[in-house]
Design a protein around this motif. Structure first.
Motif, PDB file in Angstrom:
ATOM      1  N   SER A   1      -3.833   9.040   0.235  1.00 39.53           N
ATOM      2  CA  SER A   1      -4.540   8.033  -0.554  1.00 39.53           C
ATOM      3  C   SER A   1      -6.021   8.372  -0.699  1.00 39.53           C
ATOM      4  O   SER A   1      -6.666   7.935  -1.650  1.00 39.53           O
TER       5      SER A   1
ATOM      6  N   ASN B   1      -0.585   3.418  -8.977  1.00 39.41           N
ATOM      7  CA  ASN B   1       0.533   3.847  -8.112  1.00 39.41           C
ATOM      8  C   ASN B   1       1.332   4.979  -8.753  1.00 39.41           C
ATOM      9  O   ASN B   1       2.575   4.958  -8.789  1.00 39.41           O
TER      10      ASN B   1
ATOM     11  N   ARG C   1      -3.214  11.878  -8.159  1.00 38.22           N
ATOM     12  CA  ARG C   1      -2.671  10.522  -8.123  1.00 38.22           C
ATOM     13  C   ARG C   1      -3.690   9.526  -8.641  1.00 38.22           C
ATOM     14  O   ARG C   1      -4.900   9.778  -8.614  1.00 38.22           O
ATOM     15  N   ASP C   2      -3.165   8.408  -9.091  1.00 31.69           N
ATOM     16  CA  ASP C   2      -3.985   7.291  -9.516  1.00 31.69           C
ATOM     17  C   ASP C   2      -3.617   6.113  -8.624  1.00 31.69           C
ATOM     18  O   ASP C   2      -2.546   5.521  -8.795  1.00 31.69           O
ATOM     19  N   ASN C   3      -4.460   5.809  -7.669  1.00 30.58           N
ATOM     20  CA  ASN C   3      -4.129   4.763  -6.704  1.00 30.58           C
ATOM     21  C   ASN C   3      -4.010   3.390  -7.368  1.00 30.58           C
ATOM     22  O   ASN C   3      -3.204   2.559  -6.949  1.00 30.58           O
TER      23      ASN C   3
ATOM     24  N   SER D   1       0.846  -1.192   0.000  1.00 25.45           N
ATOM     25  CA  SER D   1       0.000   0.000   0.000  1.00 25.45           C
ATOM     26  C   SER D   1       0.884   1.245   0.000  1.00 25.45           C
ATOM     27  O   SER D   1       2.042   1.191   0.394  1.00 25.45           O
TER      28      SER D   1
END
Length: 121
Positions: free
Chosen positions: A53, A76, A71-73, A30
């Motif tokens: 996040s 990553n 961001r693009d979780n 994570s």
């Protein structure tokens, strides 16, 4: 175990725009916060922008209203859109991520190799 690879730096005239991107890879369980720091010659490294996040963002006062972090979780990745660039934005920009590696309960900070941003007047 974890690598951060940045892209998108370069030379731009004052008032122009650049977009920095950073991709994290490796044994990632994570990622908590991700962010961008910068270091100009003779100066300490400073936080530019960070994002959790959950999408909560934080910006240095000097870049508020000009820079946008996202961001693009799922991938990553973290990006920094930089608009209305000024000569004082010239620095090496570093990607940072707080990562928990698989099979550990430890979260630590990882850094990219840095990408040069130069803004000419």
């Amino acid at each position: 175990q974890v690598q951060l690879v940045e892209s998108g730096g370069g030379l731009v005239q004052a008032g122009g725009s650049l977009r920095l991107s950073c991709a994290a890879s490796g044994s990632i369980f994570s990622i908590n916060a991700m962010g961008w720091y910068r270091q100009a010659p003779g100066k300490q490294r400073e936080l530019v922008a960070a994002i959790t996040s959950a999408g909560t963002t934080n910006y240095a006062d000097s870049v508020k209203g000009r820079f946008t972090i996202s961001r693009d979780n799922a991938k990553n990745t973290v990006s920094l859109q930089m608009n209305s660039l000024k000569p004082e934005d010239t620095a090496v920009y570093y990607c940072n991520a707080d990562v928990q590696v698989f099979f550990t309960q430890v979260t630590r900070a990882y850094w990219g190799q840095g990408t040069q941003v130069t803004v000419s007047s």
